[in-house]
Each structure stands twice: as structure tokens, then as C-alpha cells.
Design a protein around this motif. Sequence first.
Motif, PDB file in Angstrom:
ATOM      1  N   TYR A 127      -2.110   5.544   7.462  1.00 56.21           N
ATOM      2  CA  TYR A 127      -2.343   5.661   9.062  1.00 56.21           C
ATOM      3  C   TYR A 127      -2.519   7.052   9.791  1.00 56.21           C
ATOM      4  O   TYR A 127      -1.714   7.909   8.983  1.00 56.21           O
ATOM      5  CB  TYR A 127      -1.557   4.624  10.119  1.00 56.21           C
ATOM      6  N   ASN A 174      -1.882   9.692  12.054  1.00 53.82           N
ATOM      7  CA  ASN A 174      -2.689   9.203  13.445  1.00 53.82           C
ATOM      8  C   ASN A 174      -2.728  10.867  14.617  1.00 53.82           C
ATOM      9  O   ASN A 174      -3.607  12.202  13.395  1.00 53.82           O
ATOM     10  CB  ASN A 174      -0.834  10.314  13.860  1.00 53.82           C
ATOM     11  N   LEU A 232       0.754   8.103   8.101  1.00 47.99           N
ATOM     12  CA  LEU A 232       2.048   7.033   7.300  1.00 47.99           C
ATOM     13  C   LEU A 232       1.472   6.495   6.593  1.00 47.99           C
ATOM     14  O   LEU A 232       0.573   5.434   6.995  1.00 47.99           O
ATOM     15  CB  LEU A 232       2.071   6.719   8.859  1.00 47.99           C
ATOM     16  N   VAL A 241       1.934   3.035   5.124  1.00 46.08           N
ATOM     17  CA  VAL A 241       2.473   1.974   5.338  1.00 46.08           C
ATOM     18  C   VAL A 241       2.360   0.928   3.759  1.00 46.08           C
ATOM     19  O   VAL A 241       3.233   0.226   3.582  1.00 46.08           O
ATOM     20  CB  VAL A 241       2.222   0.816   6.727  1.00 46.08           C
ATOM     21  N   PRO A 280      12.629  -6.385   6.118  1.00 45.63           N
ATOM     22  CA  PRO A 280      13.701  -5.551   6.957  1.00 45.63           C
ATOM     23  C   PRO A 280      12.226  -4.849   7.286  1.00 45.63           C
ATOM     24  O   PRO A 280      10.758  -5.146   7.668  1.00 45.63           O
ATOM     25  CB  PRO A 280      13.944  -4.600   6.516  1.00 45.63           C
ATOM     26  N   SER A 281      11.850  -4.734   9.214  1.00 44.33           N
ATOM     27  CA  SER A 281      10.654  -4.964  10.132  1.00 44.33           C
ATOM     28  C   SER A 281      10.267  -3.242   9.954  1.00 44.33           C
ATOM     29  O   SER A 281      11.107  -2.601   9.269  1.00 44.33           O
ATOM     30  CB  SER A 281      11.352  -4.715  11.564  1.00 44.33           C
ATOM     31  N   GLY A 282       8.797  -3.362   9.709  1.00 46.98           N
ATOM     32  CA  GLY A 282       8.956  -1.890   9.573  1.00 46.98           C
ATOM     33  C   GLY A 282       8.287  -1.763   8.060  1.00 46.98           C
ATOM     34  O   GLY A 282       7.900  -0.277   7.761  1.00 46.98           O
ATOM     35  N   THR A 283       8.027  -2.831   7.110  1.00 47.48           N
ATOM     36  CA  THR A 283       8.264  -2.171   6.112  1.00 47.48           C
ATOM     37  C   THR A 283       6.893  -2.823   5.671  1.00 47.48           C
ATOM     38  O   THR A 283       6.426  -2.657   4.522  1.00 47.48           O
ATOM     39  CB  THR A 283       8.875  -3.221   5.295  1.00 47.48           C
ATOM     40  N   GLY A 284       5.637  -3.184   6.598  1.00 41.69           N
ATOM     41  CA  GLY A 284       3.907  -3.430   5.702  1.00 41.69           C
ATOM     42  C   GLY A 284       3.961  -4.744   6.144  1.00 41.69           C
ATOM     43  O   GLY A 284       2.800  -4.989   5.305  1.00 41.69           O
ATOM     44  N   LYS A 285       4.789  -6.040   6.676  1.00 40.33           N
ATOM     45  CA  LYS A 285       4.417  -6.669   6.704  1.00 40.33           C
ATOM     46  C   LYS A 285       3.364  -7.423   6.589  1.00 40.33           C
ATOM     47  O   LYS A 285       2.079  -7.772   6.627  1.00 40.33           O
ATOM     48  CB  LYS A 285       5.599  -8.339   6.705  1.00 40.33           C
ATOM     49  N   SER A 286       3.283  -6.844   7.819  1.00 44.60           N
ATOM     50  CA  SER A 286       2.107  -7.355   8.790  1.00 44.60           C
ATOM     51  C   SER A 286       0.923  -6.351   8.914  1.00 44.60           C
ATOM     52  O   SER A 286       0.066  -7.591   8.264  1.00 44.60           O
ATOM     53  CB  SER A 286       2.146  -6.824  10.806  1.00 44.60           C
ATOM     54  N   THR A 287       1.471  -5.233   8.380  1.00 40.75           N
ATOM     55  CA  THR A 287       0.357  -4.534   7.773  1.00 40.75           C
ATOM     56  C   THR A 287      -0.911  -4.937   6.296  1.00 40.75           C
ATOM     57  O   THR A 287      -1.973  -5.237   7.134  1.00 40.75           O
ATOM     58  CB  THR A 287       0.293  -3.037   7.119  1.00 40.75           C
TER      59      THR A 287
HETATM   60  P1  ADP Z   1       6.305  -4.848   9.929  1.00 40.25           P
HETATM   61  O1  ADP Z   1       5.399  -6.386  10.415  1.00 40.25           O
HETATM   62  O2  ADP Z   1       7.087  -5.451   8.219  1.00 40.25           O
HETATM   63  O3  ADP Z   1       7.892  -5.022  10.898  1.00 40.25           O
HETATM   64  P2  ADP Z   1       4.027  -3.200  10.372  1.00 40.25           P
HETATM   65  O4  ADP Z   1       2.746  -3.692   8.911  1.00 40.25           O
HETATM   66  O5  ADP Z   1       3.983  -3.492  11.648  1.00 40.25           O
HETATM   67  O6  ADP Z   1       5.665  -4.033   9.832  1.00 40.25           O
HETATM   68  O7  ADP Z   1       3.926  -1.706  10.313  1.00 40.25           O
HETATM   69  C1  ADP Z   1       4.519  -1.031   9.338  1.00 40.25           C
HETATM   70  C2  ADP Z   1       4.561   0.387  10.008  1.00 40.25           C
HETATM   71  O8  ADP Z   1       3.530   0.392  10.039  1.00 40.25           O
HETATM   72  C3  ADP Z   1       5.417   0.615  10.682  1.00 40.25           C
HETATM   73  O9  ADP Z   1       6.061   1.774  11.106  1.00 40.25           O
HETATM   74  C4  ADP Z   1       4.382   0.947  12.593  1.00 40.25           C
HETATM   75  O10 ADP Z   1       4.793   1.887  13.149  1.00 40.25           O
HETATM   76  C5  ADP Z   1       3.718   1.527  11.844  1.00 40.25           C
HETATM   77  N1  ADP Z   1       2.084   1.125  12.060  1.00 40.25           N
HETATM   78  C6  ADP Z   1       1.653  -0.274  12.290  1.00 40.25           C
HETATM   79  N2  ADP Z   1       0.436  -0.113  12.857  1.00 40.25           N
HETATM   80  C7  ADP Z   1       0.220   0.709  12.788  1.00 40.25           C
HETATM   81  C8  ADP Z   1      -1.050   1.914  13.716  1.00 40.25           C
HETATM   82  N3  ADP Z   1      -2.086   1.044  14.209  1.00 40.25           N
HETATM   83  N4  ADP Z   1      -0.961   2.928  13.647  1.00 40.25           N
HETATM   84  C9  ADP Z   1      -0.060   3.479  13.165  1.00 40.25           C
HETATM   85  N5  ADP Z   1       1.662   2.804  12.601  1.00 40.25           N
HETATM   86  C10 ADP Z   1       1.259   1.899  12.543  1.00 40.25           C
END
Ligand code: ADP
Length: 358
Positions: A11, A13, A19, A21, A40-47
Motif C-alpha cells: 500500500y 500512503n 506498507l 502487507v 494475529p491481526s494485521g498480518t494480511g489475512k483480509s488483504t
Molecule cells: P488482517 O486481516 O490479518 O487483520 P489486514 O489484511 O486487514 O490484516 O491488514 C494488514 C495490514 O494492512 C494492516 O496493517 C492494515 O493497516 C493495512 N491495510 C489494510 N488495508 C489498507 C489500505 N487500504 N491502505 C493502507 N493500509 C492498509
Amino acid sequence: MITVSHLSKTYHNADGSSLTVLKDINCEIQRGEVISIIGPSGTGKSTFLRALNLLDPPTGGSIIVDGEDILVNANANAIAKLRQKMGMVFQSFNLFEHMTVLENVMYAPVRILQESKEQAREEALALLKKVGLVEKADVYPSSLSGGQKQRVAIARALAMHPEAILFDEPTSALDPTMVGEVLSVIRQLAKSGLTMLIVTHEMKFARDVSSRIFFMNEGVIYEDGTPEQIFEQPVRSATKAFVNRIQKLVYEIDSDEYDFLQIHTGINQFCLKYNITPKADLAYSLVKEVLFTHMRNYRPLTLRLTHTEMNGVTALDFMVEKLQQSPLSDAARQSLRPQVTDLIEETTARGFRIKLVI
Ligand code: ADP
Ligand code: MG
């Protein structure tokens, strides 16, 4: 069915910083597999899920679905086709609030698959029946509970005849009382042979339902294996720490003015959340017995209810700071022992601890 190679996502910014991810994701998913993604949260699972569905296109690597690289020629038509193949269910349901439940489920099949209204309606009713909500067909989502909304969202995803469904923490936004109904629908789908990727924090569920587990950490699939391998014999230390982590509920009891009702509710909620409701009554009655009788004169004390999801061990822990010897009388021990699996009395650097394993 899906081959992911060297997938990355950075990403950028607005302030010029960036960043990364997803660093280097590699995996192969076969048709019919049920894979839970934990970590853990923030490790990119949703991404990662969003990348697979091109909701959030990756910045590098390839995703091959049924022999085609979906990142090449990703025009609107190809994206629509991909999303029909790979449905997605979100934490926040995302139902159309101005449409009835039935209309929500019929909408995409009519609009996108060009099904006739009759056919779409018939299928939608059958799917609502499958998720236990046929009697809610004509109501609006606002009158449903969170668990019911999520079941409608699942029916809506199924209505597109997907080959795979991606679930992103489907139960995280729910009240603990409603988690079970949604998980049981997903369990039922898992048995039906549908390919599923499920990001979840429900460890017991992940263990029961999955053919494979991906443990994601710091932007990579840090370890993957069967549920037995990941939960019982994790190889890497971060995986071990994650699966062995202990859930805690803590109360500081300073005087006799504490809110006992709150403790009762807290214990019930905790047990519901970690699927140990059968232990709730015992935990509560032990807390009551110890606080009111055996340790009545020991204040302040810290009460902790802990649960290790991995091995299913639940314990109550009463800590009195700076105390050197056990507050329990022989009579207290005799009363407690038959009720618990283990009674541990120990002096620690902090004070004296009574631990009841239940
Ligand atoms: P998880 O689902 O494992 O908790 P995410 O995939 O949601 O993790 O997010 C991983 C990292 O990417 C986080 O640090 C989040 O802040 C960052 N992130 C997610 N979406 C965006 C975005 N659209 N722009 C910038 N950073 C993002
Ligand atoms: Mg997430």
C-alpha cells in the motif's frame, strides 16, 4: 484449482510512506479443500482474501484460477466472472437494507446470471431453507439478528453457484450467542464439497472443519499443514506461541463491594465465546464458594479465568499478593477437590496462588 505464486501487496500512503502487507504468498488450493486461515491481526489475512477476489488487486505475483492467470487481462468482464466463481462473505454482512431477505438472495442471480425471476426465487427459497431462514424470506434485514443476517449473506453467496467461497471472519461481528448458528451453516457447507477459505479466530471450529490450516504471520504463509500438525505439532516458534495462547478473563477484587453479577455475566460470556458453556455453571459456583467462603478474608485478590483453546484446559486462578502460605483450610480442600480436575496451591514471586483446573 487456485495456484498463488509470489503474491505481494504494497500500500502506498498519501504521505509517501508505503506498507508491504503481503510479502511473498505461495500456495496451492485444490478443489473441495476447506482451508482455515489463522494468525494475529494485521498480518494480511483480509488483504489476501481480497486479492484472490480482485477486490484489492495485488502488486506482484500471480494467481492462477482453473489454469488462467486472473491478474492478466483483468477487465470488468473477467472480474465479474471471477467473483461469480469465488463468492465472498464479510464480517459485516453487507446486505441490501432496502430489499427483503428473498430479494437480497435473488438479486445477483437475476441481474448477473440472467436467471428468470421464477427460477431465482425457487433457488433462493431452497437456499434460505438450507440456512434455516425460509420463514424470514419476506422481512427486511433490519428485523434480523446478526446471526440471521450472516446466514442470509451466506445464502446470497451460494445463489451465484460459486465454486469457492471466501469467508473473512464471518463470526467476528456477532454476539457470542449467535456464533454457533453461523458456524453450523459453514460446517454443513464444508461437508458438501464446496471449496472454502475461512479466515477465523475460532480455533476449535478451524480445527474441526478444515482439511488444512494456513498460519499467516507478517505477510507470509508462515506455516501450513493439517489441523493436527498446526495445532498439535507446530514446527515454528511463532506458530507455537499463537496456537498455545491463553485466553483470559481477569477481575481485581479489592473489597467486598465488588460487582458479583458482573463476574457471573463475564464468566458466562467467556464460556460461550470459547465453546465451553458446559463449564460455566461449575466455574461460577467455584468462584462463589472460594470468594464467599474459603478466601473470604483475603483481599485484595485477583481472579483469573483462563482457557487454552489448543488443549481445552480451563482454570480458575485466585492470586493473593504477598501472601506466603495457603489460605485454604483442610475443610476447604476437601470441599474443592471432588469438584475439580486439579487443585494447585503454590507460592510465587508475587504471592500465593490457588489454581483450580476444571
Ligand atoms: P488482517 O486481516 O490479518 O487483520 P489486514 O489484511 O486487514 O490484516 O491488514 C494488514 C495490514 O494492512 C494492516 O496493517 C492494515 O493497516 C493495512 N491495510 C489494510 N488495508 C489498507 C489500505 N487500504 N491502505 C493502507 N493500509 C492498509
Ligand atoms: Mg482481517
